[in-house]
Scaffold this active site. Sequence first.
Site, mmCIF file in Angstrom:
data_model
loop_
_atom_site.group_PDB
_atom_site.id
_atom_site.type_symbol
_atom_site.label_atom_id
_atom_site.label_comp_id
_atom_site.label_asym_id
_atom_site.label_seq_id
_atom_site.Cartn_x
_atom_site.Cartn_y
_atom_site.Cartn_z
ATOM 1 C CG HIS A 154 -0.405 0.259 2.516
ATOM 2 N ND1 HIS A 154 0.039 -0.540 3.494
ATOM 3 C CD2 HIS A 154 -0.229 1.695 2.908
ATOM 4 C CE1 HIS A 154 0.381 0.080 4.667
ATOM 5 N NE2 HIS A 154 0.479 1.350 4.380
ATOM 6 C CG ASP A 172 -0.297 -3.944 2.741
ATOM 7 O OD1 ASP A 172 0.408 -3.498 1.574
ATOM 8 O OD2 ASP A 172 -0.333 -3.186 3.729
ATOM 9 C CB SER A 223 2.784 2.139 6.101
ATOM 10 O OG SER A 223 1.656 2.338 6.508
#
Length: 638
Positions: A434, A483, A578
């Site tokens: 992502h 992901d 992230s």
Amino acid sequence: MILFKQVGYFVSLFATVSCGCLSQLYANTFFRGGDLAAIYTPDAQHCQKMCTFHPRCLLFSFLAVSPTKETDKRFGCFMKESITGTLPRIHRTGAISGHSLKQCGHQLSACHQDIYEGLDMRGSNFNISKTDSIEECQKLCTNNIHCQFFTYATKAFHRPEYRKSCLLKRSSSGTPTSIKPVDNLVSGFSLKSCALSEIGCPMDIFQHFAFADLNVSQVVTPDAFVCRTVCTFHPNCLFFTFYTNEWETESQRNVCFLKTSKSGRPSPPIIQENAVSGYSLFTCRKARPEPCHFKIYSGVAFEGEELNATFVQGADACQETCTKTIRCQFFTYSLLPQDCKAEGCKCSLRLSTDGSPTRITYEAQGSSGYSLRLCKVVESSDCTTKINARIVGGTNSSLGEWPWQVSLQVKLVSQNHMCGGSIIGRQWILTAAHCFDGIPYPDVWRIYGGILNLSEITNKTPFSSIKELIIHQKYKMSEGSYDIALIKLQTPLNYTEFQKPICLPSKADTNTIYTNCWVTGWGYTKERGETQNILQKATIPLVPNEECQKKYRDYVITKQMICAGYKEGGIDACKGDSGGPLVCKHSGRWQLVGITSWGEGCARKEQPGVYTKVAEYIDWILEKIQSSKERALETSPA
């Protein structure tokens, strides 16, 4: 007709090779010579697995088909060894050959979940039950202490009385005694080795007690814990008794007796001084030991067939030499004056038939231990095993504390930190898919490693560029699994004290319980905060997926995810973290357990963070890295 030897292939897991990880299979190829043993397996992949866990097997050849006059050879798995690590190849239609995966720690797993339609894997049938499905039959096998493999007759089987019958089977080797094609039969293996058994996991160790049950084998080990590991990976060992060096019978000192019984339970233990007894851990769901042993035993000498001797500085260097040397299973490092020179002391590299010492002696001037080849969990032997020890509620890190952490930055009008990532190889970064939502352009990304403070980055700071961006083909959004992304760098990294790779877990680690886990990153330290200048760190507990699912009723927490966080909140990953690592220390190694993915806010009460579970993607990672290497070879000039 060939002789299929019934061998205990899991007696030891300490054999090694040094030619690197070679996982490819060679079609219509048969290795000539080097024969060790022959068994029956349903396919080449299972043959490769059996070779991997055989103490001396380095190569194998599998016959998917056989000449009409040699039908008994079909499904034959021929295990082989070689001093050089290779054997002559001959063309044989239907043969498939390959290498042991001993040197591929990231692929090491005894788990085999494949189902084989149209095959009857034969063995000793000891139980027959009626079940409604193949899955139910496999579950029966997995939850029966003696069952190693099974055959299920479908409702279309030609004999009505056997339809929907589940036959539980076993053999002395743990593999079929023969395999025959039969319509409407389906065969498979127990999933105990996949940590899916519901039998239970007795972990008791009984000091000064012995079990007087049937011995299935015996090996020499330095302690009861190595004995337990050997028992766990032996196909028929259910429990064991180990006699210490103080045992009155000299011939039985340091002998590990692997045992079984018809009931599956030991008889009442007998009081015996200097005996230690316990159980195999093969039915455990969470506590299965690794197929290796790290400890170096001081004042102990391991005897066996000597491969080679060299001079090194220290027992650790001797163990490393053994790990890198073809066929070395264990070693002894001598400190005797006559065995020491200016460049170091004598390191004797040794092996045996079963992978264990033939004899152990004490009061030696030196130390001994095992090869760590099967302990390796990444392609590179350089992955970080030791360090000096988005993060909401975290604290500042120190330089070199998390040397695998990188900053992924985007250079457009200005340059900004966007995500974290982890070094897993000289040319490879693992991160979240992502991170590239809306910015899937390799040219705008810059990757910085070996840094602590983002403010130290200037126009002169070296960075890596992306050569290839590989986003998981099934990725749609972070909350929906997959992901994960791989970055191939334009040029390989130079490893330094501040820039090193993290170890990947193995596929077998999907059920491991981790207790020492950390998240790191430059992300926000509160929900509406800003990127931090200094790399933040925080220790964080893992949360069972079942509990995590209760906190996220609008989402599905899949087996490809792992959750972490405190019930009361306060510490978590957040925006900017992230793609960064969730790492856990296990058996002396740091492993990349998770990739920061998503969550509801940051550090909220009863809202754990959700991470991509790396162990579930090991095959994908290795496949993409290997494919990239093959493409590079195809395009390189002749």
